[in-house]
Design an enzyme around this catalytic site. Structure first.
Site, PDB file in Angstrom:
ATOM      1  CB  SER A 143      -0.851  -0.092   1.171  1.00  0.00           C
ATOM      2  OG  SER A 143      -1.571   1.497   1.370  1.00  0.00           O
ATOM      3  CE1 TYR A 157      -4.392  -2.099   4.947  1.00  0.00           C
ATOM      4  CE2 TYR A 157      -3.278  -0.162   4.468  1.00  0.00           C
ATOM      5  CZ  TYR A 157      -4.080  -1.433   3.935  1.00  0.00           C
ATOM      6  OH  TYR A 157      -4.450  -1.275   2.590  1.00  0.00           O
TER       7      TYR A 157
HETATM    8  P1  NAP Z   1     -11.726  -5.511   0.123  1.00  0.00           P
HETATM    9  O1  NAP Z   1     -12.762  -5.146  -0.939  1.00  0.00           O
HETATM   10  O2  NAP Z   1     -12.150  -5.372   1.576  1.00  0.00           O
HETATM   11  O3  NAP Z   1     -11.452  -7.084  -0.325  1.00  0.00           O
HETATM   12  C1  NAP Z   1     -10.602  -7.837   0.812  1.00  0.00           C
HETATM   13  C2  NAP Z   1     -10.507  -9.535   0.457  1.00  0.00           C
HETATM   14  O4  NAP Z   1      -9.786 -10.074   1.251  1.00  0.00           O
HETATM   15  C3  NAP Z   1     -11.942  -9.917   0.585  1.00  0.00           C
HETATM   16  O5  NAP Z   1     -12.025 -10.677  -0.639  1.00  0.00           O
HETATM   17  C4  NAP Z   1     -11.937 -11.085   1.872  1.00  0.00           C
HETATM   18  O6  NAP Z   1     -12.753 -11.976   1.705  1.00  0.00           O
HETATM   19  C5  NAP Z   1     -10.481 -11.234   1.864  1.00  0.00           C
HETATM   20  N1  NAP Z   1      -9.697 -11.636   3.185  1.00  0.00           N
HETATM   21  C6  NAP Z   1      -9.653 -10.941   4.229  1.00  0.00           C
HETATM   22  N2  NAP Z   1      -9.085 -11.547   5.310  1.00  0.00           N
HETATM   23  C7  NAP Z   1      -8.647 -12.829   4.534  1.00  0.00           C
HETATM   24  C8  NAP Z   1      -8.279 -13.928   5.065  1.00  0.00           C
HETATM   25  N3  NAP Z   1      -8.019 -14.175   6.570  1.00  0.00           N
HETATM   26  N4  NAP Z   1      -8.052 -15.127   4.405  1.00  0.00           N
HETATM   27  C9  NAP Z   1      -8.644 -15.092   2.994  1.00  0.00           C
HETATM   28  N5  NAP Z   1      -9.114 -14.059   2.570  1.00  0.00           N
HETATM   29  C10 NAP Z   1      -9.423 -12.753   3.406  1.00  0.00           C
HETATM   30  O7  NAP Z   1     -10.280  -4.971  -0.226  1.00  0.00           O
HETATM   31  P2  NAP Z   1      -9.492  -4.400  -1.083  1.00  0.00           P
HETATM   32  O8  NAP Z   1      -9.495  -2.983  -0.935  1.00  0.00           O
HETATM   33  O9  NAP Z   1      -9.820  -5.135  -2.600  1.00  0.00           O
HETATM   34  O10 NAP Z   1      -8.117  -4.756  -0.791  1.00  0.00           O
HETATM   35  C11 NAP Z   1      -7.437  -5.593  -1.339  1.00  0.00           C
HETATM   36  C12 NAP Z   1      -5.656  -5.831  -0.868  1.00  0.00           C
HETATM   37  O11 NAP Z   1      -5.421  -4.350  -1.429  1.00  0.00           O
HETATM   38  C13 NAP Z   1      -5.636  -5.562   0.606  1.00  0.00           C
HETATM   39  O12 NAP Z   1      -4.315  -6.101   0.903  1.00  0.00           O
HETATM   40  C14 NAP Z   1      -5.357  -4.212   0.871  1.00  0.00           C
HETATM   41  O13 NAP Z   1      -4.748  -3.784   2.007  1.00  0.00           O
HETATM   42  C15 NAP Z   1      -4.863  -3.567  -0.496  1.00  0.00           C
HETATM   43  N6  NAP Z   1      -4.986  -2.049  -0.593  1.00  0.00           N
HETATM   44  C16 NAP Z   1      -6.191  -1.474  -0.778  1.00  0.00           C
HETATM   45  C17 NAP Z   1      -6.342  -0.219  -0.884  1.00  0.00           C
HETATM   46  C18 NAP Z   1      -7.576   0.567  -1.248  1.00  0.00           C
HETATM   47  O14 NAP Z   1      -7.626   1.640  -1.125  1.00  0.00           O
HETATM   48  N7  NAP Z   1      -8.737  -0.199  -1.198  1.00  0.00           N
HETATM   49  C19 NAP Z   1      -5.155   0.478  -1.059  1.00  0.00           C
HETATM   50  C20 NAP Z   1      -3.873  -0.084  -0.951  1.00  0.00           C
HETATM   51  C21 NAP Z   1      -3.727  -1.415  -0.649  1.00  0.00           C
HETATM   52  P3  NAP Z   1     -14.198 -12.054   2.310  1.00  0.00           P
HETATM   53  O15 NAP Z   1     -14.963 -10.929   1.520  1.00  0.00           O
HETATM   54  O16 NAP Z   1     -14.593 -13.243   1.492  1.00  0.00           O
HETATM   55  O17 NAP Z   1     -14.236 -12.140   3.593  1.00  0.00           O
END
Ligand code: NAP
Length: 248
Positions: A143, A157
């Site tokens: 991130s 985080y």
């Molecule tokens: P999201 O929409 O909340 O999706 C998170 C995903 O992770 C969901 O599919 C969830 O599964 C899964 N998950 C969480 N804990 C888990 C575990 N213990 N085992 C297996 N699956 C698990 O979030 P996102 O924004 O797409 O984030 C994806 C990645 O990008 C993350 O690592 C996040 O830190 C990173 N990121 C996001 C942003 C942003 O602004 N959105 C910015 C920088 C980095 P379920 O829904 O099935 O429970």
């Protein structure tokens, strides 16, 4: 033989988009999810309808048992994996460090860091040429928060993502001669469900003014970088951290 990818946390947001894009680029796909089976199996149906070999596997990747089962299901149903995207991650309600307890901090590191270490271990066991593998590529989803530290929101985080950057650099050096490349993408604010978990669903709109490009990014913009890093087009990139953050 088609390349085979495991995408962790692929039931929503960036992971789901990445799984779709990799499928379009010819990968057989293992869609890992934790709780949202409806979305994971809807994606399997969508991909199978266009001829993609796709499976969904429920597994908590922060646990040894979950990770071992995820990889063995992928072995049995898709064959040797050639790509891993460590995307699963959580965010907890915004808080200053002065209010964080051990339970929260440990949960954050287990979900965001232990998970990636365990999945990397299983991937290396399968990809390493010295173990009979054919090499492969790993992308860790870090991130842009690493660089800001996310004060008063979620320093915990941001620190987990700094750990992923270090995992990326160290592991890349361990396995470079095994035919395995390891890189990280560092997205800026992307509009997904994650921000609701942080207690501010509209966070991306609030911070958009501070982003040089003047907007949040899309899940597809992140997925494109991940897909490139996994592809042979990125054959000389390893141990590197790639920002997809609108200039942040
Ligand atoms: P999201 O929409 O909340 O999706 C998170 C995903 O992770 C969901 O599919 C969830 O599964 C899964 N998950 C969480 N804990 C888990 C575990 N213990 N085992 C297996 N699956 C698990 O979030 P996102 O924004 O797409 O984030 C994806 C990645 O990008 C993350 O690592 C996040 O830190 C990173 N990121 C996001 C942003 C942003 O602004 N959105 C910015 C920088 C980095 P379920 O829904 O099935 O429970």
């Amino acid at each position: 033989m088609n390349p085979v990818a495991i995408v962790t946390g692929a039931s929503g947001g960036i992971g789901r988009e990445t799984a779709k894009l990799l499928a379009q680029r010819g990968y057989a796909i293992c869609i890992n999810y934790l709780s949202n089976s409806e979305s994971a199996f809807a994606l399997v149906d969508e991909l199978q309808a266009i001829g993609v070999n796709a499976i969904a596997v429920q597994a908590d990747v922060s646990s040894e048992e979950g990770v071992k089962r995820l990889f063995s299901e992928a072995d049995n149903r898709l064959g040797n994996i050639t790509a891993l995207v460590n995307n699963a991650g959580i965010m907890l309600p915004q808080s200053a460090v002065s209010s964080m307890d051990a339970e929260r901090i440990n949960a954050m590191f287990q979900a965001n860091v232990t998970s990636a270490f365990l999945c990397c271990r299983e991937a290396v066991h399968r990809m390493a040429q010295s173990r009979g593998g054919n090499g492969g590529a790993i992308v860790n989803v870090s991130s842009a928060a690493v660089k800001t530290g996310s004060p008063n929101e979620y320093v915990d985080y941001a620190a987990t993502k700094a750990a992923l950057d270090t995992l990326t650099m160290g592991l890349a050096k361990e396995v470079g001669r095994e035919g395995i490349r390891v890189n990280a993408v560092r997205p800026g604010p992307i509009d997904t469900d994650m921000h609701a978990a942080g207690g501010e669903p509209d966070r991306v709109a609030r911070v958009a003014d501070n982003i040089p490009l003047g907007r949040g990014g899309s899940t597809l913009e992140v997925a494109e970088m991940i897909a490139w890093l996994l592809s042979d087009n990125a054959s000389y990139s390893t141990g590197s951290l790639f920002d997809v953050a609108g200039g942040m």
